[in-house]
Scaffold this motif. Structure first.
Motif, short mmCIF file in Angstrom:
data_model
loop_
_atom_site.label_atom_id
_atom_site.label_comp_id
_atom_site.label_asym_id
_atom_site.label_seq_id
_atom_site.Cartn_x
_atom_site.Cartn_y
_atom_site.Cartn_z
N PRO A 79 0.72 -1.44 0.06
CA PRO A 79 -0.13 -0.08 -0.05
C PRO A 79 0.86 1.37 0.01
O PRO A 79 0.67 2.33 -0.78
CB PRO A 79 -0.94 0.13 1.36
N MET A 82 2.34 1.91 -3.59
CA MET A 82 1.41 2.01 -4.58
C MET A 82 0.85 3.49 -4.38
O MET A 82 0.64 4.23 -5.21
CB MET A 82 0.05 1.26 -4.38
N ASP A 83 0.57 3.78 -2.98
CA ASP A 83 0.26 5.14 -2.86
C ASP A 83 0.88 6.23 -3.34
O ASP A 83 0.61 7.37 -3.85
CB ASP A 83 -0.08 5.49 -1.17
N LEU A 86 1.27 5.97 -7.35
CA LEU A 86 0.02 6.63 -8.10
C LEU A 86 -0.11 8.06 -7.76
O LEU A 86 -0.63 8.65 -8.71
CB LEU A 86 -1.15 5.86 -7.61
N ASP A 87 0.10 8.48 -6.61
CA ASP A 87 0.12 10.14 -6.46
C ASP A 87 1.06 10.78 -7.25
O ASP A 87 0.46 11.52 -7.83
CB ASP A 87 0.56 10.16 -4.86
N LYS A 120 -7.93 -3.05 -4.80
CA LYS A 120 -8.50 -1.86 -4.34
C LYS A 120 -8.01 -0.66 -5.04
O LYS A 120 -8.74 0.17 -5.25
CB LYS A 120 -7.85 -1.58 -2.79
N TYR A 121 -6.84 -0.71 -5.51
CA TYR A 121 -6.28 0.28 -6.39
C TYR A 121 -6.98 0.22 -7.92
O TYR A 121 -7.05 1.24 -8.22
CB TYR A 121 -4.75 0.26 -6.46
N THR A 122 -7.12 -0.95 -8.27
CA THR A 122 -7.89 -1.06 -9.65
C THR A 122 -9.28 -0.56 -9.49
O THR A 122 -9.51 0.15 -10.56
CB THR A 122 -7.87 -2.54 -10.04
N LYS A 124 -10.08 2.27 -7.48
CA LYS A 124 -10.11 3.40 -7.29
C LYS A 124 -9.66 4.05 -8.49
O LYS A 124 -10.02 5.36 -8.79
CB LYS A 124 -8.84 3.72 -6.18
N TYR A 125 -8.63 3.57 -9.24
CA TYR A 125 -7.99 4.21 -10.46
C TYR A 125 -8.37 3.64 -11.80
O TYR A 125 -8.33 4.41 -12.86
CB TYR A 125 -6.51 4.22 -10.26
N VAL A 130 -4.42 0.43 -13.26
CA VAL A 130 -3.94 -0.67 -12.35
C VAL A 130 -4.29 -1.75 -12.66
O VAL A 130 -5.47 -2.01 -12.87
CB VAL A 130 -4.16 -0.27 -11.09
#
Length: 321
Positions: A79, A82-83, A86-87, A120-122, A124-125, A130
Motif C-alpha cells: 500500500p 502504491m500510494d 500513483l500519487d 483496491k487500487y484497480t 480506485k484508479y 492499475v
C-alpha cells in the motif's frame, strides 16, 4: 623439484575442476523457462471480478510508461508503495495530459491478501491504469518481472519493488539517465537505479558477516558477469520497450540473480546502460535470507557465466513469447 611437481599437480586439479564444472553446467543446463501460461494467467483481474485478456509486448505500445511491480506476500508493504507511485503518476498526468501510464502488479503466487490489496487500487484508479496479474505458482522475482514485462503496453518499462525502498519520484533521474544514452541503437537502452553511493553508510549498519557476503557477491558479479555496473541488484530499472523485449526474451534466471543475467545479456548485445544514483531506504520485511539467498545467487552467477561460455545458453530470441 617436489615443489614444482606439487604446483603442477594443483594446477592440473584446478583445470580439471573447471572443465568438470563446465561439463556439469552444460549437461544440467536448464532450458529457457517456458512462457506457456496457465489459463488464469492469460487475464488481468479487476475489482468487478471481470477478466481482461493480457496484451503482448510485441504489440505496438499504447502507453508512455508501464510500471511492473513483482509482489510476493506484500499485503503490508504494497500500500505505501502504491500510494506514493500513483500519487506521483496522477500529478504528472495532470501536468502533462499526453503522459499515459499503467501499473502492473504481478502477484507471484502469494499466500496472503496481496491480490485483494492490489485490486483496491484497480477499483480506485480504474482497470486501465492499475492491472493485477495473479500467477498460479511462485516463479521468483525474476519470473514475476518477466511475466509483467511481456504484457506491458508502455514505450518505457520500469521495474519497481513492492516495498517502495526507492523514492518513486526518482524515476525522473533514471529517465534522464536513459536520455543521456541517446541516440539509442536499435531503440534499445537501459537505465539502472544505483545505491552504490550509499555503500559506506550501509556497511556501518550491517554486521561483519553480511558485509563479507556483500563484498563476496560484488566480487563474483565483477569477476564472472558484469564489470561496468557497481550495483546490479537495485530493483529500480528503466528499459526501452525494445530493450525489455530483447533481454527478457532470453532470460533464464528467475530468482534473485536475474538482474545480473539481464545486464550480462545487455552487455553481450551491446545495449547501452546508464547507472544512476537514487534515494533508497531499507524497508523491514525483506524476503532475502542472507546466507542461503547469497549462496543461491553465487551458484546462479557461476551458471550464468559457464552456460553462456559453453553455449548451453544462447542469445537467441524466443519465437513463442
Amino acid at each position: 623439484m617436489e615443489v614444482l611437481w606439487l604446483a603442477e599437480g594443483l594446477a592440473s586439479l584446478a583445470v580439471a575442476g573447471v572443465l568438470l564444472t563446465a561439463v556439469f553446467a552444460h549437461i544440467t543446463a536448464a532450458k529457457l523457462p517456458k512462457l506457456h501460461r496457465h489459463e488464469d494467467e492469460k487475464f488481468f483481474l479487476s475489482a468487478e471480478d471481470k477478466k481482461q485478456p493480457v496484451p503482448s509486448i510485441h504489440d505496438p505500445p499504447t502507453r508512455e510508461l508501464s510500471v511492473v511491480v513483482p509482489s510476493y506476500n506484500e499485503e503490508e508493504r504494497l500500500p505505501s508503495m502504491m500510494d506514493e507511485a500513483l500519487d506521483y503518476l496522477e500529478k504528472r498526468q495532470k501536468q502533462d495530459p499526453a503522459f499515459t501510464y499503467e501499473v502492473i502488479v504481478v502477484n507471484d503466487g502469494s499466500k496472503d491478501h496481496t491480490t485483494k490489496v492490489a485490486l483496491k487500487y484497480t477499483k480506485k484508479y480504474g482497470s486501465d491504469k492499475v492491472r493485477v496479474l495473479p500467477l498460479v505458482k511462485n516463479r521468483g522475482k525474476g519470473g514475476a518481472v518477466r511475466m509483467g514485462v511481456f504484457i506491458s503496453r508502455g514505450k518505457k518499462i520500469l521495474m519497481a519493488d513492492a516495498d517502495g525502498a526507492t523514492k518513486f519520484e526518482d524515476i525522473e533521474k533514471v529517465e534522464k539517465g536513459l536520455e543521456s544514452l541517446q541516440p539509442w541503437p536499435n531503440q534499445m537502452a537501459i537505465a539502472c537505479g544505483s545505491r552504490a553511493h550509499l555503500e559506506k553508510d550501509s556497511i556501518a549498519q550491517r554486521s561483519y558477516f553480511r558485509t563479507l557476503l556483500m563484498y563476496g557477491f560484488h566480487f563474483l558479479v565483477w569477476f564472472l558477469c558484469v564489470r561496468e555496473i557497481r550495483d546490479t541488484q537495485c530493483g529500480f530499472k528503466l528499459l526501452t520497450r525494445e530493450a525489455a523485449s530483447r533481454t527478457f526474451s532470453v532470460l533464464h534466471i528467475e530468482r534473485w540473480a536475474f538482474d545480473v543475467e539481464l545486464l550480462y545479456i545487455a552487455q553481450c548485445l551491446k545495449i547501452p546502460i546508464a547507472e544512476v544514483a537514487v534515494n533508497w531506504t531499507e524497508i523491514e520485511g525483506s524476503k532475502l535470507v542472507p546466507f542461503w539467498s547469497w549462496l543461491q545467487m553465487g551458484r546462479d552467477l557461476l551458471f550464468i557465466r559457464l552456460r553462456y561460455l559453453t553455449g548451453a545458453w544462447k542469445l537467441e530470441t524466443r519465437k513463442d513469447n
